[in-house]
Design a protein around this motif. Structure first.
Motif, short mmCIF file in Angstrom:
data_model
loop_
_atom_site.label_atom_id
_atom_site.label_comp_id
_atom_site.label_asym_id
_atom_site.label_seq_id
_atom_site.Cartn_x
_atom_site.Cartn_y
_atom_site.Cartn_z
N ARG A 402 0.83 -1.21 0.00
CA ARG A 402 0.00 0.00 0.00
C ARG A 402 0.87 1.26 0.00
NH1 ARG A 402 -2.87 2.72 5.16
NH2 ARG A 402 -4.08 4.30 4.06
N LYS A 403 1.89 1.27 0.83
CA LYS A 403 2.78 2.44 0.91
C LYS A 403 3.52 2.65 -0.41
CE LYS A 403 4.87 1.27 4.80
NZ LYS A 403 5.75 1.37 5.99
N LYS A 404 3.96 1.57 -1.02
CA LYS A 404 4.67 1.68 -2.31
C LYS A 404 3.72 2.16 -3.41
CE LYS A 404 8.87 0.16 -1.28
NZ LYS A 404 8.74 0.04 0.19
N ALA A 405 2.47 1.71 -3.36
CA ALA A 405 1.48 2.15 -4.34
C ALA A 405 1.20 3.64 -4.19
CB ALA A 405 0.18 1.35 -4.18
N LYS A 406 1.10 4.08 -2.95
CA LYS A 406 0.86 5.50 -2.69
C LYS A 406 2.03 6.34 -3.20
CE LYS A 406 -1.17 6.54 1.11
NZ LYS A 406 -1.50 6.79 2.53
N ARG A 407 3.25 5.86 -2.95
CA ARG A 407 4.43 6.61 -3.39
C ARG A 407 4.48 6.68 -4.92
NH1 ARG A 407 10.12 4.88 -1.00
NH2 ARG A 407 8.89 5.21 0.89
N ALA A 408 4.12 5.57 -5.58
CA ALA A 408 4.12 5.57 -7.05
C ALA A 408 3.07 6.54 -7.58
CB ALA A 408 3.85 4.15 -7.56
N ARG A 409 1.90 6.56 -6.94
CA ARG A 409 0.84 7.46 -7.37
C ARG A 409 1.23 8.92 -7.15
NH1 ARG A 409 -3.87 9.72 -5.21
NH2 ARG A 409 -3.60 8.74 -3.17
N TYR A 410 1.84 9.20 -6.00
CA TYR A 410 2.28 10.56 -5.73
C TYR A 410 3.38 10.98 -6.71
CZ TYR A 410 -0.19 10.60 -1.21
OH TYR A 410 -1.15 10.59 -0.24
N ALA A 411 4.24 10.03 -7.09
CA ALA A 411 5.29 10.35 -8.07
C ALA A 411 4.66 10.77 -9.39
CB ALA A 411 6.19 9.14 -8.26
N ALA A 412 3.60 10.06 -9.79
CA ALA A 412 2.90 10.41 -11.03
C ALA A 412 2.26 11.79 -10.92
CB ALA A 412 1.86 9.35 -11.37
N ASP A 413 1.72 12.11 -9.76
CA ASP A 413 1.15 13.45 -9.54
C ASP A 413 2.22 14.53 -9.68
OD1 ASP A 413 -1.49 12.80 -9.09
OD2 ASP A 413 -1.27 12.62 -6.92
N THR A 414 3.38 14.25 -9.15
CA THR A 414 4.47 15.23 -9.17
C THR A 414 4.89 15.59 -10.58
OG1 THR A 414 5.27 14.31 -7.07
CG2 THR A 414 6.78 15.74 -8.29
N VAL A 415 4.98 14.57 -11.45
CA VAL A 415 5.50 14.80 -12.81
C VAL A 415 4.40 15.13 -13.82
CG1 VAL A 415 7.48 13.31 -12.37
CG2 VAL A 415 5.42 12.33 -13.41
N ALA A 432 -6.53 2.32 -7.12
CA ALA A 432 -7.50 1.31 -6.70
C ALA A 432 -6.84 0.30 -5.77
CB ALA A 432 -8.08 0.62 -7.92
N VAL A 433 -5.62 -0.11 -6.11
CA VAL A 433 -4.86 -1.04 -5.26
C VAL A 433 -4.61 -0.40 -3.88
CG1 VAL A 433 -2.59 -2.11 -4.94
CG2 VAL A 433 -3.77 -2.30 -7.13
N GLN A 434 -4.17 0.83 -3.90
CA GLN A 434 -3.88 1.54 -2.65
C GLN A 434 -5.12 1.65 -1.78
OE1 GLN A 434 -2.55 5.67 -3.07
NE2 GLN A 434 -3.69 6.09 -1.19
N SER A 435 -6.25 1.98 -2.38
CA SER A 435 -7.49 2.16 -1.63
C SER A 435 -7.95 0.84 -0.99
CB SER A 435 -8.58 2.70 -2.56
OG SER A 435 -9.79 2.85 -1.87
N THR A 436 -7.88 -0.23 -1.75
CA THR A 436 -8.31 -1.53 -1.23
C THR A 436 -7.40 -1.99 -0.09
OG1 THR A 436 -9.30 -2.22 -3.32
CG2 THR A 436 -8.60 -3.97 -1.82
N LEU A 437 -6.11 -1.80 -0.26
CA LEU A 437 -5.18 -2.20 0.80
C LEU A 437 -5.27 -1.25 1.99
CD1 LEU A 437 -2.04 -3.39 -1.18
CD2 LEU A 437 -3.85 -4.75 -0.11
N GLY A 438 -5.75 -0.04 1.77
CA GLY A 438 -6.02 0.86 2.88
C GLY A 438 -7.14 0.32 3.75
N THR A 439 -8.19 -0.17 3.09
CA THR A 439 -9.29 -0.81 3.83
C THR A 439 -8.79 -2.02 4.59
OG1 THR A 439 -10.93 -0.07 2.20
CG2 THR A 439 -11.53 -1.96 3.58
N HIS A 440 -7.97 -2.83 3.92
CA HIS A 440 -7.40 -4.02 4.56
C HIS A 440 -6.61 -3.64 5.82
CE1 HIS A 440 -4.42 -7.24 5.18
NE2 HIS A 440 -5.34 -8.06 4.68
N HIS A 441 -5.76 -2.63 5.71
CA HIS A 441 -4.95 -2.22 6.86
C HIS A 441 -5.81 -1.67 7.99
CE1 HIS A 441 -1.55 -0.73 9.12
NE2 HIS A 441 -2.06 0.49 9.11
N ASP A 442 -6.81 -0.84 7.64
CA ASP A 442 -7.68 -0.28 8.67
C ASP A 442 -8.39 -1.38 9.46
OD1 ASP A 442 -6.98 2.25 7.88
OD2 ASP A 442 -8.80 2.62 6.71
N VAL A 443 -8.84 -2.41 8.75
CA VAL A 443 -9.55 -3.51 9.40
C VAL A 443 -8.60 -4.29 10.31
CG1 VAL A 443 -10.72 -5.70 8.99
CG2 VAL A 443 -11.30 -3.72 7.61
#
Length: 502
Positions: A402-415, A432-443
């Protein structure tokens, strides 16, 4: 208008437009104009305002005004915060204390902008105001037209005197924005011109306030500036306990940290690592407040969704008591961090980094390599997680994905200024991957809280059945999120990989 307790400022939304009008021109006729059918008798006031800022006008640069005003129906201390082109939020306190000292309740709100610099008297304005209430057919006030003759004096390294006339149209609370548009059309048609200054103070100090600057040409410097602005904006929200502010402040800090780590080869490596470490500290101080919000909302919603016969004991009361106590402790921790010298030093360092775009190596080639690396690390994290058996170790590995997905998405936002829409589909799939794994982690995290709540209920001779039920349901929810992640990852892996990432 909303008001908070404990001597906190009164807050009011302000929607207005300013216009320049020659001194010899009459007030524009605004009856009729749209729904306005009548104009009340004029009210005349003399307003005397002293404006406060740092010696280098840091508040003015941010579009913020802080003043002590005498006269008129709303005399007192006013802090105006920009929201959009025509909209500002005004925070008010009654007159008190020494005239030359800003109330602590307002000074604390702008600490992220002043960075410890002293607030001094920066300008003085005297306004001869004639105001007209604009009414509809039922006598309801829709807006106020003010005709101002202003005399101003600004301090700083070089004194500045000026005198001008301007008119304002301020929308009344609850009135439709279309009213403002109708009045705007009538005013312009009568010969007035939209003012290019957002406030009287900004007009007076235009040649004294350093320019906020245009895009620097450095993708990374501009991104740091954008997120630093978000930090400051939400810093004020956290101090005022505005909903979602902790979350947004944490997001801005994470985006900055992610950019510093992803693009560290384009920056001074030592500076990037140091700032990333400080941003990690900030995120850790804000984390409990945000995590508590998410967990409380989730569990309260889950309890409400249960059939009443499965909610045994004082479940809602016990949870409310638990999360209220946690929220108070977390908020105290967050505010303590925002008031610290460490946080102020972090903001200064980020400001300094953004101010030196020439030292940042972020050509298209360097940016592309960094985003490719973030994509590669994401894929590696997924491979690691998939090789583990279900359990705590796999849960931790999925959180890392999840953290790696978020970092990749933020990298795309930056450029994005370089890539445009080239990474949009890939970014959507990664999100979508990040969001689903966010739910997983919260649970997964919520399970421990449910266990503690169950133990507390038992210790208080309460029925703990419902907490056990929710714990079991959380296991099923996590398993479902894991299955959903498997499908979403296939979309990332098998989808058309953007050429920019090859």
């Amino acid at each position: 208008m909303t008001k908070t307790q404990g001597g906190a400022p009164v807050a009011e939304a302000e929607i207005e437009r300013k216009y320049d009008l020659a001194a010899d021109r009459p007030i524009p006729p605004l009856v009729p104009a749209g729904p306005v059918t009548n104009q009340a008798e004029p009210r005349v006031d003399v307003l005397d305002a002293t404006y406060f800022d740092t010696p280098d006008f840091r508040l003015a640069q941010a579009g913020i005004t802080l003043r002590r005003r005498l006269g008129g129906k709303d005399e007192g201390w006013h802090l105006k915060l920009p929201v959009s082109e025509d909209r500002r939020e005004e925070l008010r306190l009654p007159l008190s204390g020494k005239p030359g000292k800003v109330p602590g309740a307002l000074a604390r709100l702008v600490r992220a902008h002043t960075l410890g610099a002293k607030l001094v008297q920066a300008a003085h304005l005297r306004t001869e105001r004639t105001s007209y209430a604009l009414l509809d057919a039922r006598g309801r006030e829709l807006a106020t037209l003010t005709d101002d003759v202003v005399t101003g004096e600004a301090g700083g390294e070089k004194a500045h005197l000026d005198r001008w006339r301007e008119i304002e149209i301020e929308l009344s609370p609850g009135a439709d924005l279309e009213v403002l548009e109708s009045l705007d059309e009538a005013v312009v048609k009568a010969g007035a011109e939209r003012s290019r200054w957002p406030s009287k103070l900004r007009r007076l100090t235009d040649d004294l306030v350093p320019s906020a600057g245009r895009p620097s040409g450095s993708v990374l410097a501009d991104y740091v500036t954008e997120q630093l602005d978000a930090l400051r904006r939400n810093d004020i929200g956290v101090r005022r306990d505005v909903e979602d502010s902790v979350h947004q402040l944490r997001v801005a800090s994470r985006r900055l940290r992610s950019a510093l780590r992803t693009f560290r080869r384009s920056l001074d490596d030592g500076i990037a690592k140091g700032l990333a470490a400080e941003l990690r500290w900030l995120g850790g101080e804000l984390g409990p407040a945000r995590d508590n919000e998410v967990m409380a909302d989730r569990l309260h919603d889950e309890v409400k969704a249960l059939p009443s016969e499965l909610v045994l004991g004082n479940v809602e009361q016990l949870m409310t008591r638990h999360f209220a106590r946690e929220a108070e402790e977390a908020k105290t921790r967050a505010i303590r961090a925002l008031d610290s010298k460490r946080y102020t030093d972090l903001l200064r360092a980020l400001e300094k980094l953004a101010a030196k775009p020439g030292k940042i190596k972020d050509g298209k080639k360097e940016l592309r390599k960094a985003v490719v690396r973030s994509d590669r690390k994401l894929r590696g994290a997924v491979s690691t997680a998939r090789g583990l058996a279900p359990g705590a170790e796999q849960d931790a590995a999925l959180h890392e994905v999840r953290k790696k997905a978020k970092r990749a998405r933020y990298a795309a936002d930056t450029v994005r200024p370089v890539t445009g829409k080239k990474l949009r589909k890939w970014q959507k799939n990664v999100k979508a991957v990040q969001s689903t794994l966010g739910t997983h982690h919260d649970v997964v995290v919520t399970r421990e809280v449910l266990r503690l709540l169950g133990l507390r209920a038992y210790a208080e001779s309460e029925n703990a059945f419902t907490y056990g039920l929710l714990h079991g349901r959380s296991v099923a929810t996590a398993a479902a999120a894991h299955r959903r992640f498997d499908g979403e990852w296939q979309a990332v892996r098998k989808g058309s990989r953007p050429k920019w990432l090859r």
